[in-house]
Scaffold this active site. Sequence first.
Site, mmCIF file in Angstrom:
data_model
loop_
_atom_site.group_PDB
_atom_site.id
_atom_site.type_symbol
_atom_site.label_atom_id
_atom_site.label_comp_id
_atom_site.label_asym_id
_atom_site.label_seq_id
_atom_site.Cartn_x
_atom_site.Cartn_y
_atom_site.Cartn_z
ATOM 1 N N SER A 98 64.900 -100.591 19.224
ATOM 2 C CA SER A 98 66.053 -99.725 19.457
ATOM 3 C C SER A 98 67.202 -100.215 18.587
ATOM 4 O O SER A 98 67.580 -101.386 18.668
ATOM 5 C CB SER A 98 66.427 -99.787 20.944
ATOM 6 N N LYS A 129 63.890 -96.473 16.947
ATOM 7 C CA LYS A 129 64.712 -95.581 17.784
ATOM 8 C C LYS A 129 66.168 -95.783 17.402
ATOM 9 O O LYS A 129 66.676 -96.904 17.452
ATOM 10 C CB LYS A 129 64.473 -95.913 19.254
ATOM 11 N N LEU A 130 66.820 -94.688 17.007
ATOM 12 C CA LEU A 130 68.237 -94.758 16.666
ATOM 13 C C LEU A 130 69.057 -94.323 17.864
ATOM 14 O O LEU A 130 68.815 -93.257 18.432
ATOM 15 C CB LEU A 130 68.564 -93.832 15.485
ATOM 16 N N LYS A 131 70.029 -95.131 18.227
ATOM 17 C CA LYS A 131 70.999 -94.710 19.226
ATOM 18 C C LYS A 131 71.922 -93.687 18.569
ATOM 19 O O LYS A 131 72.357 -93.888 17.423
ATOM 20 C CB LYS A 131 71.802 -95.926 19.705
ATOM 21 N N ASP A 156 68.071 -91.690 20.811
ATOM 22 C CA ASP A 156 68.457 -91.845 22.223
ATOM 23 C C ASP A 156 69.963 -91.641 22.352
ATOM 24 O O ASP A 156 70.749 -92.393 21.765
ATOM 25 C CB ASP A 156 68.077 -93.247 22.713
ATOM 26 N N GLU A 187 65.832 -88.642 23.373
ATOM 27 C CA GLU A 187 65.867 -89.252 24.708
ATOM 28 C C GLU A 187 67.209 -88.984 25.370
ATOM 29 O O GLU A 187 68.263 -89.240 24.781
ATOM 30 C CB GLU A 187 65.624 -90.752 24.534
ATOM 31 N N ASP A 212 65.147 -90.477 30.362
ATOM 32 C CA ASP A 212 65.281 -91.886 30.745
ATOM 33 C C ASP A 212 66.091 -91.908 32.047
ATOM 34 O O ASP A 212 65.530 -91.884 33.154
ATOM 35 C CB ASP A 212 65.971 -92.645 29.593
ATOM 36 N N LYS A 218 61.106 -97.104 32.771
ATOM 37 C CA LYS A 218 61.743 -98.417 32.893
ATOM 38 C C LYS A 218 61.583 -98.852 34.334
ATOM 39 O O LYS A 218 62.168 -98.251 35.234
ATOM 40 C CB LYS A 218 63.239 -98.328 32.591
ATOM 41 N N GLY A 261 63.363 -100.412 27.728
ATOM 42 C CA GLY A 261 63.813 -101.786 27.873
ATOM 43 C C GLY A 261 65.280 -101.848 28.226
ATOM 44 O O GLY A 261 66.035 -100.894 27.991
HETATM 45 C C1 NPQ Z 1 68.064 -97.217 26.827
HETATM 46 N N1 NPQ Z 1 67.908 -99.627 26.156
HETATM 47 O O1 NPQ Z 1 66.923 -96.958 26.534
HETATM 48 C C2 NPQ Z 1 68.550 -98.658 26.971
HETATM 49 C C3 NPQ Z 1 69.980 -98.729 27.143
HETATM 50 C C4 NPQ Z 1 70.679 -100.019 27.190
HETATM 51 C C5 NPQ Z 1 66.822 -100.851 24.424
HETATM 52 O O2 NPQ Z 1 67.971 -98.869 24.053
HETATM 53 C C6 NPQ Z 1 72.768 -104.469 28.187
HETATM 54 C C7 NPQ Z 1 71.865 -104.226 29.201
HETATM 55 C C8 NPQ Z 1 72.914 -103.565 27.183
HETATM 56 C C9 NPQ Z 1 71.113 -103.065 29.211
HETATM 57 C C10 NPQ Z 1 72.311 -101.459 26.160
HETATM 58 C C11 NPQ Z 1 67.618 -99.676 24.850
HETATM 59 C C12 NPQ Z 1 72.178 -102.384 27.183
HETATM 60 C C13 NPQ Z 1 71.263 -102.126 28.203
HETATM 61 C C14 NPQ Z 1 71.555 -100.300 26.189
HETATM 62 C C15 NPQ Z 1 70.533 -100.937 28.190
HETATM 63 O O3 NPQ Z 1 68.797 -96.299 27.113
HETATM 64 MG MG MG Z 2 67.412 -94.672 26.922
#
Ligand code: NPQ
Ligand code: MG
Length: 369
Positions: A136, A162-164, A190, A215, A240, A264, A292
């Site tokens: 991610s 995966k790009l935020k 996402d 996502e 999600d 998750k 995650g």
């Molecule tokens: C998601 N995770 O899928 C989450 C969001 C996320 C890996 O993109 C600290 C603790 C910072 C939990 C940042 C990924 C976080 C976190 C993003 C969860 O939406």
């Molecule tokens: Mg997510």
Amino acid sequence: MKIENIEMRRVTLPLVTPFRTSFGTAYERETTLVRVTTANAEGWAEHAAEPDPLYSSEFLDGGDLVIRDHLIPRLQALGDRLTADRVATALAPVKGHPMSKAVLETAILDAQLKETGVSFGDHLGAVHERVPAGVSVGIMDSHEELLDAVGRYLDEGYLRIKLKIEPGWDVVPVRAVRERFGDDVLLQVDANTAYTLADARHLAQLDPFNLLLIEQPLPEDDLLGHAGLAKLITTPVCLDESIESARDAAAAIALGACSVINVKPARVGGYLEARRIHDVAAANGVPVWCGGMLETGIGRAANVALAALPNFVMPGDTSASNRYYTQDLTAPFVLEDGHLAVPTGPGIGVDVLPDVLNELTTRTTDIRF
Ligand code: NPQ
Ligand code: MG
């Protein structure tokens, strides 16, 4: 199973690089570890919430309180009848708080499996010895910085990017990644709820880029909005935050709100409910993948085991330890040929490193059982 003690330990791990999402920027990972001690074993799990309630309504200090004052007393009431299978039912009268329920159920399950010598993977029904790893990638200050990061992850062997995204950081960075790295890269985005259905025509501009999925584009309670959006764009919609139970998953699938699910365990109250979501999705022909929450090696180990179930057919956010941490709480998970090995030892199958643990601990509370 008889529990002797539950320890709650707050730890803070520095992140190798800040991680920016549509809801905020994390500079470090703070979590509460739960250690369950029985006569013959010690079970570990980590809380998935952050200090602030920005990903979901749960936050760490609130979690500590609800665990101490509302959840643990209900487990104590079970006495020696306590098993991991009975945790969810015992905690069900307490509304919400899935992450707090998950950390307790998972630590108890770990202790129970260690007592019986069974691994998480075998207990959950894993069918693979290793799982493909995705990564991610946070929102960056510039496209150069993003392309650098994606290039480095691809060089390391990650099998999916995966790009935020958020409004103002979506179509252009996706196009830049496609132009630089080509159409063969498995790519998804996402939004962490950053859009509304009124953005449908804008999000349709992602259609030409052949993304695996988008996502959680809309707010978590907007299942109908996601169903509407899914009709207006060709990119598959993945949920999600919206999915907190197997029943949510069944409803979202029936409504046409998603064609993929990010599972998750923490968000849905634990690994047992996560497996039920896996099963509901499989029965409906809906693929899932393992999300995650910046887990340390403790949570990562159990996630990798879950990701080895048969309907986890897309690479997850189960990255190597060094994606987030220079020093993990366990021996690091290392990428081998783009994959992570599923631990085979009893329970989560990894040991907590005592010196690292002590160095990163900010406070400890013991609850005699
Ligand atoms: C998601 N995770 O899928 C989450 C969001 C996320 C890996 O993109 C600290 C603790 C910072 C939990 C940042 C990924 C976080 C976190 C993003 C969860 O939406
Ligand atoms: Mg997510």
